[in-house]
Write a protein that holds these residues in place. Structure first.
Motif, PDB file in Angstrom:
ATOM      1  N   VAL A   8      -5.884   8.859  -5.383  1.00  0.00           N
ATOM      2  CA  VAL A   8      -7.287   8.473  -4.988  1.00  0.00           C
ATOM      3  C   VAL A   8      -7.267   6.757  -4.698  1.00  0.00           C
ATOM      4  O   VAL A   8      -7.724   6.548  -3.500  1.00  0.00           O
ATOM      5  CB  VAL A   8      -8.316   8.736  -6.294  1.00  0.00           C
ATOM      6  CG1 VAL A   8      -9.601   8.139  -5.792  1.00  0.00           C
ATOM      7  CG2 VAL A   8      -8.386  10.192  -6.160  1.00  0.00           C
ATOM      8  N   GLU A   9      -6.688   6.207  -5.764  1.00  0.00           N
ATOM      9  CA  GLU A   9      -6.474   4.665  -5.414  1.00  0.00           C
ATOM     10  C   GLU A   9      -5.697   4.271  -4.056  1.00  0.00           C
ATOM     11  O   GLU A   9      -6.046   3.174  -3.360  1.00  0.00           O
ATOM     12  CB  GLU A   9      -5.999   3.869  -6.618  1.00  0.00           C
ATOM     13  CG  GLU A   9      -7.440   3.841  -7.593  1.00  0.00           C
ATOM     14  CD  GLU A   9      -6.986   3.436  -8.970  1.00  0.00           C
ATOM     15  OE1 GLU A   9      -5.563   3.291  -9.082  1.00  0.00           O
ATOM     16  OE2 GLU A   9      -7.562   3.559  -9.942  1.00  0.00           O
ATOM     17  N   GLU A  10      -4.906   5.016  -4.008  1.00  0.00           N
ATOM     18  CA  GLU A  10      -3.887   4.671  -2.750  1.00  0.00           C
ATOM     19  C   GLU A  10      -4.369   5.589  -1.398  1.00  0.00           C
ATOM     20  O   GLU A  10      -3.469   4.976  -0.336  1.00  0.00           O
ATOM     21  CB  GLU A  10      -2.421   4.966  -3.148  1.00  0.00           C
ATOM     22  CG  GLU A  10      -1.789   4.167  -4.227  1.00  0.00           C
ATOM     23  CD  GLU A  10      -1.821   2.783  -3.793  1.00  0.00           C
ATOM     24  OE1 GLU A  10      -1.878   2.267  -2.611  1.00  0.00           O
ATOM     25  OE2 GLU A  10      -1.727   1.912  -4.681  1.00  0.00           O
ATOM     26  N   SER A  11      -5.061   6.218  -1.415  1.00  0.00           N
ATOM     27  CA  SER A  11      -5.572   6.841  -0.100  1.00  0.00           C
ATOM     28  C   SER A  11      -6.059   5.991   0.663  1.00  0.00           C
ATOM     29  O   SER A  11      -6.450   4.736   0.382  1.00  0.00           O
ATOM     30  CB  SER A  11      -6.919   7.907  -0.361  1.00  0.00           C
ATOM     31  OG  SER A  11      -7.540   8.022   0.548  1.00  0.00           O
ATOM     32  N   CYS A  12      -5.886   5.932   1.897  1.00  0.00           N
ATOM     33  CA  CYS A  12      -6.155   4.812   3.013  1.00  0.00           C
ATOM     34  C   CYS A  12      -7.534   4.634   3.263  1.00  0.00           C
ATOM     35  O   CYS A  12      -8.260   3.925   3.735  1.00  0.00           O
ATOM     36  CB  CYS A  12      -5.344   4.586   3.983  1.00  0.00           C
ATOM     37  SG  CYS A  12      -5.898   5.805   5.448  1.00  0.00           S
ATOM     38  N   GLY A  13      -8.088   6.013   3.114  1.00  0.00           N
ATOM     39  CA  GLY A  13      -9.735   6.418   3.294  1.00  0.00           C
ATOM     40  C   GLY A  13     -10.031   6.610   4.725  1.00  0.00           C
ATOM     41  O   GLY A  13     -11.075   6.642   5.042  1.00  0.00           O
TER      42      GLY A  13
ATOM     43  N   ARG B 106      -9.944  11.082   1.458  1.00  0.00           N
ATOM     44  CA  ARG B 106     -10.831  10.210   0.693  1.00  0.00           C
ATOM     45  C   ARG B 106     -11.565  10.835  -0.109  1.00  0.00           C
ATOM     46  O   ARG B 106     -11.863  10.368  -1.367  1.00  0.00           O
ATOM     47  CB  ARG B 106     -11.279   9.334   2.117  1.00  0.00           C
ATOM     48  CG  ARG B 106     -12.281   8.311   1.467  1.00  0.00           C
ATOM     49  CD  ARG B 106     -13.296   7.627   2.444  1.00  0.00           C
ATOM     50  NE  ARG B 106     -14.262   8.619   2.950  1.00  0.00           N
ATOM     51  CZ  ARG B 106     -14.267   8.966   4.275  1.00  0.00           C
ATOM     52  NH1 ARG B 106     -13.319   8.424   5.284  1.00  0.00           N
ATOM     53  NH2 ARG B 106     -14.957   9.705   4.881  1.00  0.00           N
TER      54      ARG B 106
ATOM     55  N   TYR C 185     -11.112  12.441  -4.489  1.00  0.00           N
ATOM     56  CA  TYR C 185     -11.824  11.686  -5.263  1.00  0.00           C
ATOM     57  C   TYR C 185     -12.761  12.858  -6.050  1.00  0.00           C
ATOM     58  O   TYR C 185     -12.543  12.917  -7.232  1.00  0.00           O
ATOM     59  CB  TYR C 185     -12.627  10.951  -4.338  1.00  0.00           C
ATOM     60  CG  TYR C 185     -14.117  10.382  -5.313  1.00  0.00           C
ATOM     61  CD1 TYR C 185     -13.855   9.198  -5.758  1.00  0.00           C
ATOM     62  CD2 TYR C 185     -15.051  10.985  -5.444  1.00  0.00           C
ATOM     63  CE1 TYR C 185     -14.698   8.530  -6.747  1.00  0.00           C
ATOM     64  CE2 TYR C 185     -16.061  10.363  -6.208  1.00  0.00           C
ATOM     65  CZ  TYR C 185     -15.868   9.275  -6.920  1.00  0.00           C
ATOM     66  OH  TYR C 185     -16.953   8.509  -7.815  1.00  0.00           O
TER      67      TYR C 185
ATOM     68  N   ALA D 287       0.865  -1.239  -0.117  1.00  0.00           N
ATOM     69  CA  ALA D 287       0.014  -0.014  -0.035  1.00  0.00           C
ATOM     70  C   ALA D 287       0.961   1.339  -0.047  1.00  0.00           C
ATOM     71  O   ALA D 287       1.716   1.529   0.975  1.00  0.00           O
ATOM     72  CB  ALA D 287      -0.919  -0.053   1.245  1.00  0.00           C
TER      73      ALA D 287
END
Lengths: 540, 147, 259
Positions: free
Chosen positions: A394-399, A405, A409, A224
């Protein structure tokens, strides 16, 4: 292939060349002139690799052993002076003098933030809580970056040696090398190196008979991107989910298991043995005053010579791109260079004479990052580029936190709108305001620097954004929604090569007659242009 | 000096002033709270028992709380429920064998007697002194060993 | 003891206290939807961000989440500066785009004057704001039955493998603490369902009112040493029984005095 000690370089050696090379270079100690490197197809050839601009401007400290030794043999490493630094550190120096030497070298962390390694070590060394940990960040995740990977694969002992010296300096007995699972060879080579070093008494209990003990383990990460962030990395090493922790207490005091921890990256540790052997003063004499030493970059993109390079700090972008990189492919105009990975920034041609060091890059709204360097020519669209990097982030953000997050996006979808010709001018203002909030509001470095791809391209290429938004044009002719492929009368001789290449069957025409692209069907994939040998297809 | 809350059902007339006093004391945002004390029939004619928290020593409510929301206030001796910590799992409501941890549906929270922070309104307003809160009469020096 | 200034007011606090705790005590209100007293501060919602500076910072300002920032001597805090308000507005605007159907989100956004999102609404946006209160409280209770799954924009709260969570006892703490009431459950009187798992309720043996799930009661008996029969009667019936017991004692006293 390089033949030492003359340093004769033979590029692209084939099996049939071997006989000639052995005959001249090895038997007669004369270079085989027909096989030497000649720049740009020039007739004058260059014998010694050190005289080729690609090498001449480089100075290798961290990458010193790459390609020179057999990475599987500790004997090779020792034969080139390896573990001399460790021996010196353990026998002739005290933890304090080691820290002082590193402080004096001015070494700043090569992972991106550029924090003084010596100061970090000193803080950890004087922390009262125990135990202390040493962690090496080998979670290199920037697309197109492979400096750390090369060191871990090609010279694993230099990382080990740096870490053991650090452990001695900060009185740590347990260390981890955090490597992403996508680097299986690095993991294997490091593990082999650890075994060898342990069997040689360079790791484990009672190192070199000095009574000092230090064990090292490779900790594998799931790959990640966010796990390159220090607090996420330490959580991951500790066995938790790799999410950053908001911290206003530095990880050097509360790191792994909330204990004092030194975290440096692979390149930083690889620099330590030469610093100990040659002294901090020597290292500080290289580079600039505030950014000492050298820095490895992975030079990629539209330059002639791509690859791993290492230059003294303060080398200008122009020297890197034009002298080392050999200029832009096909002599096209230089447009920008992206430094610092996905969350770094883009620098335009006005910044070509910028010296590459931590502070100059930051001042120019880019960053050193871990050392990715992507060169772009005029066929690169900055809006498209920003979109690409934002998508990655965006895909690698842990959220975990909202601004990263949701914010990244939405920023990506705004830039996507621009690239798609659906944006209005107020979207640009909205995206700028959103970026500001993401930058001040995010929890970790990923979010805080997340809007950089957009902000830095907007800073230097605002007119290109305006062209996308107001004029619905992509000046670099990249964004599919804003361009059209057209076949021009004259060059097209109706060879019929393009029509079958079109996956959506948008091209019609008879043999020997002008072909036509139906713009309503065309999906602007560019396959027709790629296959046309008559240069009859233009992008508008 | 430590004070003690005492209940004397023989003095209780079932007037429910205690319930009212409790309710109004625990008003939040204009919403009166649900009483933490109930004048309840004692099973005999004219016998009412004001039932409220006994602040047990080894309290089931405290033991049942998995997030440590219930803690004894060393000043008043009352077991207080920290609303900010309570996760409303109802463990204490179910665990109290006297039924004195309960839910206030209006204010949407779990409640129990907190001795009003040291001046219980029920005792203050009880017209018959069935409820009192006064210095403990049990003093070591006064206990005489008989025989 | 440290002294700091919040919105121009000098405030005292204990060393090591978090700024938000001090602000709450001083009745200085900022939104903090991922914060709950039962669990450690998390710093996910970022709404409690405040502006800080010090006299010797030469005008430099920093933006920190007050829930996680330990107070310092001489700190100058501004909870409603223009930048901070803008950040909160953007965050609420983003929430409004992601959770267009949530009344709670609407309400929070309204308080900052936002009634319509500036961003593209997520068409299938649910009401989960990913504050992770549910998972953190579940961990705190010692169950760890649910967790966040995935990352980035696709992150969600779910039981392991999206199957009825084996470690859930149906205590409902997650649902009770969900700030947007996104976590749903159903109670039928004798049974309960949450996270796709069915639970049998213990009902009051006097009045049949449901009390709590059998699983939760068993856990409490086992881990907290509470006699199982405590859970057999509801609070109201417990009070009635208490009154009858005390009534009997009083009656003895009465009879004693009379005789």
């Amino acid at each position: 292939m390089v033949i030492e000690p003359r340093g004769t370089l033979y590029p692209r050696v084939k099996v049939k060349d071997v006989e000639k090379i052995i005959e001249s270079s090895i038997v007669n100690d004369e270079p085989e002139k027909t096989l030497l490197y000649s720049p740009n197809g020039n007739s004058s050839s260059v014998e010694k690799y050190k005289n080729i601009p690609f090498y001449a401007k480089q100075q290798r400290i961290a990458l010193r052993n790459l390609g020179m030794i057999d990475q599987y043999r500790i004997e090779d490493y020792i034969a080139t002076g390896g573990y001399q630094g460790l021996a010196k550190a353990l026998t002739d120096m005290t933890p304090e003098t080691i820290v002082d030497e590193v402080k004096q070298s001015g070494l700043r962390g090569r992972g991106g933030a550029g924090f003084s390694a010596g100061r970090k070590w000193a803080t950890c060394a004087s922390a009262e809580e125990t135990p202390h940990y040493v962690i090496c960040n080998g979670d290199e995740g920037d697309p197109g970056a492979f400096m750390d990977r090369s060191i871990m694969e090609g010279d694993p002992h230099s990382v080990l040696e740096g870490m053991i010296i650090c452990a001695r300096a900060v009185n740590s007995h347990e260390g981890y090398i955090y490597v992403r699972e996508e680097y299986p060879l690095a993991i294997m080579n490091l593990q082999l190196a650890i075994e060898q070093a342990t069997s040689y008494g360079l790791l484990g209990d009672n190192i070199l008979g000095t009574g000092f003990s230090f064990t090292l383990k490779v900790s594998k990460g799931g790959g990640a991107f966010v796990c390159g962030e220090s607090s996420a990395l330490m959580r991951s090493v500790g066995g938790d989910v790799g999410e950053p922790r908001a911290k206003y207490v530095r990880s050097v005091l509360k790191g792994l298991h909330d204990k004092p921890t030194v975290l440096n990256n692979v390149e930083s540790f690889a620099n330590i043995p030469p610093i100990i052997v040659n002294g901090g003063k020597w290292f500080a004499s290289i580079g600039t005053e505030k950014s000492t030493g050298t820095k490895a970059f992975s030079l990629v993109g539209k330059v002639r010579n791509t690859g791993l390079i290492e230059v003294p700090m303060g080398t200008t972008l122009r020297e890197i791109i034009y002298d080392i990189g050999g200029g832009i492919q096909d002599d096209r105009p230089f447009k920008a260079v992206q430094t610092g990975g996905p969350s770094g920034g883009c620098l335009p041609k006005e910044k070509l004479d910028l010296p590459v060091d931590f502070d100059s890059l930051t001042e120019a709204d880019s960053m050193m990052g871990s050392g990715g360097m992507i060169v772009m020519d005029d066929q690169t669209c900055v809006v498209d580029l920003a979109k690409y990097f934002l998508k990655f982030l965006v895909e690698e953000s842990c959220g975990k936190c909202t601004p990263c997050r949701e914010g990244l996006y939405q920023l990506h979808s705004l830039v996507d709108k621009m690239s798609d010709g659906r944006a209005v001018e107020s979207d640009l203002v909205l995206a700028e305001n959103l970026s500001k909030s993401i930058m001040i509001g995010s929890l970790c470095g990923l979010g805080k620097s997340g809007p950089n791809p957009f902000i830095s391209t907007l800073k230097y290429f605002r007119e290109e954004y305006i062209a996308h938004i107001r004029d619905k044009k992509c000046p670099a002719k990249v964004c599919p929604s804003l361009i059209s492929y057209e076949i021009i009368e004259g060059p097209c001789d109706g060879c019929m090569a393009c029509a079958p290449a079109c996956a959506v069957k948008a091209i019609t025409g008879e043999k020997g007659k002008l072909h036509v692209i139906d713009q309503n069907i065309c999906d602007r994939c560019g396959a027709c242009k790629a296959i046309c040998t008559r240069q009859a297809i233009e992008i508008h | 000096m430590k004070k003690q809350f005492s209940v004397d059902p023989n003095l209780c007339t079932g007037c429910r002033t205690c319930e009212l006093a409790c309710s109004f004391t625990h008003t939040v945002d204009g919403k009166a709270g649900r009483p933490r004390i109930y004048a309840t029939p004692g099973g005999f004619e004219d016998l009412w028992v004001p039932v409220t928290c006994l602040q047990c020593d080894d309290a089931a409510c405290v033991k049942s709380c998995l997030v440590d929301a219930l803690k004894r206030n060393p000043e008043t001796g009352a077991i207080e429920l920290n609303e900010a910590v309570c996760v409303k799992c109802m463990a204490c409501v179910a665990a109290c064998p006297f039924g004195c941890a309960l839910v206030d549906p209006e204010q949407d929270k779990v409640i129990k007697c907190d001795l009003c922070g040291g001046d219980p309104a029920c005792a203050r307003f009880c017209p018959t002194k069935a409820l009192t809160y006064k210095p403990s009469e049990l003093k070591a020096s006064k206990i005489k060993v008989l025989g | 003891m440290v002294r700091l200034t919040i919105n121009g007011r000098v405030v005292q606090a204990e060393k090591g206290e978090m700024l938000l705790v001090v602000m709450n005590r001083e009745k200085i209100s900022v939104p903090a939807i991922c914060n709950h007293g039962a669990v450690e501060a998390f710093g996910a919602c970022r709404l409690c961000t405040v502006e800080i500076t010090k006299n010797d910072w030469n005008g430099w300002k920093n933006y920190v989440t007050s829930c996680l920032y330990p107070v310092e001597d001489g700190l100058i805090v501004s909870t409603h500066s223009e930048t901070v308000i803008n950040l909160r507005k953007t965050l609420l605007d983003l929430h409004l785009a992601r959770h267009p159907h949530s009344e709670h989100v609407r309400q929070w956004a309204m308080e900052y004057g936002i009634t319509q999102t500036s961003f593209e609404e997520i068409p299938d946006g649910d009401d989960c704001i990913l504050c992770a209160l549910c998972t953190r409280i579940c961990d705190r209770m010692g169950f760890a039955a649910i967790s966040t799954v995935g990352r980035g924009h696709g992150k969600e709260v779910a039981p392991p493998l999206n199957e009825p969570p084996p470690d859930c006892t149906g205590c409902l703490a997650c649902a009770q603490c969900c700030p947007t009431e996104f976590i749903t459950f159903s109670d039928s009187g004798t049974s309960r369902e949450i996270w796709g798992k069915q639970f049998e309720m213990i009902t009051c043996k006097e009045c049949s009112k449901p009390i709590l799930t059998k699983d939760f009661a068993e856990t409490l008996s086992k881990t907290r040493n509470i006699p199982a029969d405590y859970f057999e009667v509801c609070d109201e019936c417990h009070r009635k029984a208490t009154a009858l017991t005390m009534g009997k004692i009083s009656q003895w006293q009465r009879e004693d005095t009379a005789s």
